[in-house]
Design a protein around this motif. Sequence first.
Motif, PDB file in Angstrom:
ATOM      1  N   GLY A  73       3.725   1.352  -1.550  1.00 28.17           N
ATOM      2  CA  GLY A  73       4.571   1.310  -2.737  1.00 28.17           C
ATOM      3  C   GLY A  73       6.000   0.916  -2.445  1.00 28.17           C
ATOM      4  O   GLY A  73       6.908   1.189  -3.246  1.00 28.17           O
TER       5      GLY A  73
ATOM      6  N   TRP B  92      -8.126   2.793   4.109  1.00 34.60           N
ATOM      7  CA  TRP B  92      -7.975   1.784   3.054  1.00 34.60           C
ATOM      8  C   TRP B  92      -7.783   0.411   3.683  1.00 34.60           C
ATOM      9  O   TRP B  92      -8.416  -0.576   3.295  1.00 34.60           O
TER      10      TRP B  92
ATOM     11  N   PRO C 217      -7.972  -3.431  -3.641  1.00 36.44           N
ATOM     12  CA  PRO C 217      -8.064  -2.657  -4.880  1.00 36.44           C
ATOM     13  C   PRO C 217      -7.169  -1.434  -4.770  1.00 36.44           C
ATOM     14  O   PRO C 217      -6.870  -0.953  -3.670  1.00 36.44           O
ATOM     15  N   LEU C 218      -6.724  -0.933  -5.895  1.00 34.90           N
ATOM     16  CA  LEU C 218      -5.888   0.266  -5.887  1.00 34.90           C
ATOM     17  C   LEU C 218      -6.782   1.487  -5.707  1.00 34.90           C
ATOM     18  O   LEU C 218      -7.621   1.788  -6.558  1.00 34.90           O
TER      19      LEU C 218
ATOM     20  N   SER D  65       0.824  -1.211   0.000  1.00 35.13           N
ATOM     21  CA  SER D  65       0.000   0.000   0.000  1.00 35.13           C
ATOM     22  C   SER D  65       0.852   1.252   0.000  1.00 35.13           C
ATOM     23  O   SER D  65       0.430   2.308  -0.489  1.00 35.13           O
TER      24      SER D  65
ATOM     25  N   GLU E  55      -5.677  -5.911  -6.478  1.00 34.35           N
ATOM     26  CA  GLU E  55      -4.774  -5.552  -7.572  1.00 34.35           C
ATOM     27  C   GLU E  55      -3.305  -5.501  -7.155  1.00 34.35           C
ATOM     28  O   GLU E  55      -2.455  -5.058  -7.920  1.00 34.35           O
ATOM     29  N   PHE E  56      -2.982  -5.982  -5.940  1.00 33.29           N
ATOM     30  CA  PHE E  56      -1.589  -6.060  -5.523  1.00 33.29           C
ATOM     31  C   PHE E  56      -0.946  -7.315  -6.128  1.00 33.29           C
ATOM     32  O   PHE E  56      -1.623  -8.317  -6.365  1.00 33.29           O
TER      33      PHE E  56
ATOM     34  N   ASP F 292      -4.842  -8.607   0.098  1.00 31.60           N
ATOM     35  CA  ASP F 292      -4.866  -7.903  -1.170  1.00 31.60           C
ATOM     36  C   ASP F 292      -5.733  -6.658  -0.981  1.00 31.60           C
ATOM     37  O   ASP F 292      -6.324  -6.443   0.085  1.00 31.60           O
TER      38      ASP F 292
ATOM     39  N   GLN G  65     -10.304  -5.175 -14.621  1.00 31.25           N
ATOM     40  CA  GLN G  65     -10.438  -4.250 -13.502  1.00 31.25           C
ATOM     41  C   GLN G  65     -11.904  -3.938 -13.230  1.00 31.25           C
ATOM     42  O   GLN G  65     -12.743  -3.936 -14.143  1.00 31.25           O
TER      43      GLN G  65
END
Length: 598
Positions: A173, A205, A196-197, A171, A217-218, A194, A448
């Motif tokens: 980065g 989050w 979503p972005l 999360s 999406e990770f 995991d 997505q």
Amino acid sequence: MRTSIATVSLSGSLTEKLTAAARAGFDGVEIFENDLLASPLTPEEVRDRCADLGLTVDLYQPVRDVEAVPEDVFADNLRRARHKFELMRRLGTGTVLVCSSVSPLAVDDDALAAEQLSRLADLAQDHGVRVAYEALAWGRHVSTYDHAWRIVADAGHPALGTCLDSFHILSRGSDPRGIEEIPGDKIFFLQLADAPLLAMDVLQWSRHYRCFPGQGEFDIPDLVRRVLHTGYDGPLSLEVFNDVFRQAEAGPTAVDAHRSLLVLQEAVGTADLPVPVVPTGVAFAELVTPDTAPLTALLRALGFARTARHRGKPVDLWEQGEGRILVNTGPAVRRGGSRLAAIGLESPDPAGAARRAEALHAPVLPRRRGPRDAPLDAVAAPDGTELFFCAPSSPELPGWRADFAAVEHDPAAPDVTGIDHLSLTQPWHQFDEAALFHRGVLGLRAQQSVDVADPYGLLRSRAVTGPGGGVRIALTVGAAPTDDTVHAQHIALATGDVVAAARRFRAAGGRLLPIPANYYDDLAARFDLPEQELRTYRELGILYDRDAHGAFRHCYTHTVGRVFFELVQRDTGYRGYGAPNAPVRLAAQHAVRAVTSG
């Protein structure tokens, strides 16, 4: 590898959570402190209950706000920790999670943090406990895994290691390549989630949007491979905070969770599952209905012909081109109106597809079958839709079609060539589960998620597809628990000329969904279309979209029960589903529903 799940990832009482985890196939659990505090069971009873269920207690969590604090505060932290370590002895677990401090009293002093964590580890070691230090992504001074590891390394205590959490790492980065520099025996625990972005505060989050590996999406497989490369031999453990899971039934959630770890282990090469058998096409879509008249009238207007009748069941086969619709009027379908109940998927290896499904907790459904019925295996998708694995039919090997006796019929219209895609409305708490199921069990590729504005809320949609577009399924869900009963399913029928198909449908007495004139005014502004083409679209209620690869023209029928049809003309390269037009379609359907219900 051993698998584990944090009790915070499931709903219900501690006893319910433990039972669900064991039944789903987990080897162990992380006991979340609040679950234990709220339980009427003593730590010894929890330990015994876990043993009876075949579960190990792999972690007790969390101890918070311990390090880099004034000495008087740390003395109180040690007193608190001593109670926790004694409780862990009674609970039968030897590893505690210590999160990096978020306390306003904490100071930015790595040396002090290392010294105090070493003293905490001294106390832990006296109680037979190991301390796994984890960097919270929102930690006051320590918020990255590499920073936490530097402090652990500086402390140099045998009872102090690190806990890696995929959410906290990805999360922010952070580059997971640095994980491989950590000795495997100093990684005391690995937690996986995991997501979503999203562009939002990392704390919110984390608390509301985590999901199981493969649902977000990770790149979880890459991170796990790097952890395993260090020699880590502990469990793969799930720690997922999610508003949906906290309200959903624990049993199905635990099954979904364990499935996610099986798919993950397959991806990193530590699980030997039956290989995916990707469906190559749609053999049929089965509608169940308590009243055949509206549905059969709709099918006739669309140009379908009733070509066959099942030899032993009240099921009719309607065909047009390669599009096949089964209409089932059996006694079990008398409630709820017409709906899409089953999909036949053409499979190059139906038996292999069934083995794959069973290995991923989707057992083959029991089926009443006559002595001459084709041996079709079916599994249930998360929304209850039955998925049949069908060998491709041919005159020499009719497969499932051998169950049907031909009836006299007029020729079908030439408009529909097959089924372009299917849209399945998911129960509100199973949207992410459905995406993982269709990807993991069926081998389809998940696209997505997209959000679609509805006049009364917001819909989420995510498509899963097979190679070459032979199978396309759009999974949708509303924003509230009641939305899955409001929004209909639909079958999109492929045609080479949507204008001709729409005119033929209307001439046969069919009703197309009326689209507001404002849409076409905007369409003229968005695309440079010939005026005559725009007039035709306006007349018939045809919507239009274009991407970098081609154009998409489509229109909709009125809804019967919970089902409507879409006529679709897809240019070869177009990859979408007309999502920009979905808000207009939804508003038009609401308007029709208001008129008919009023």
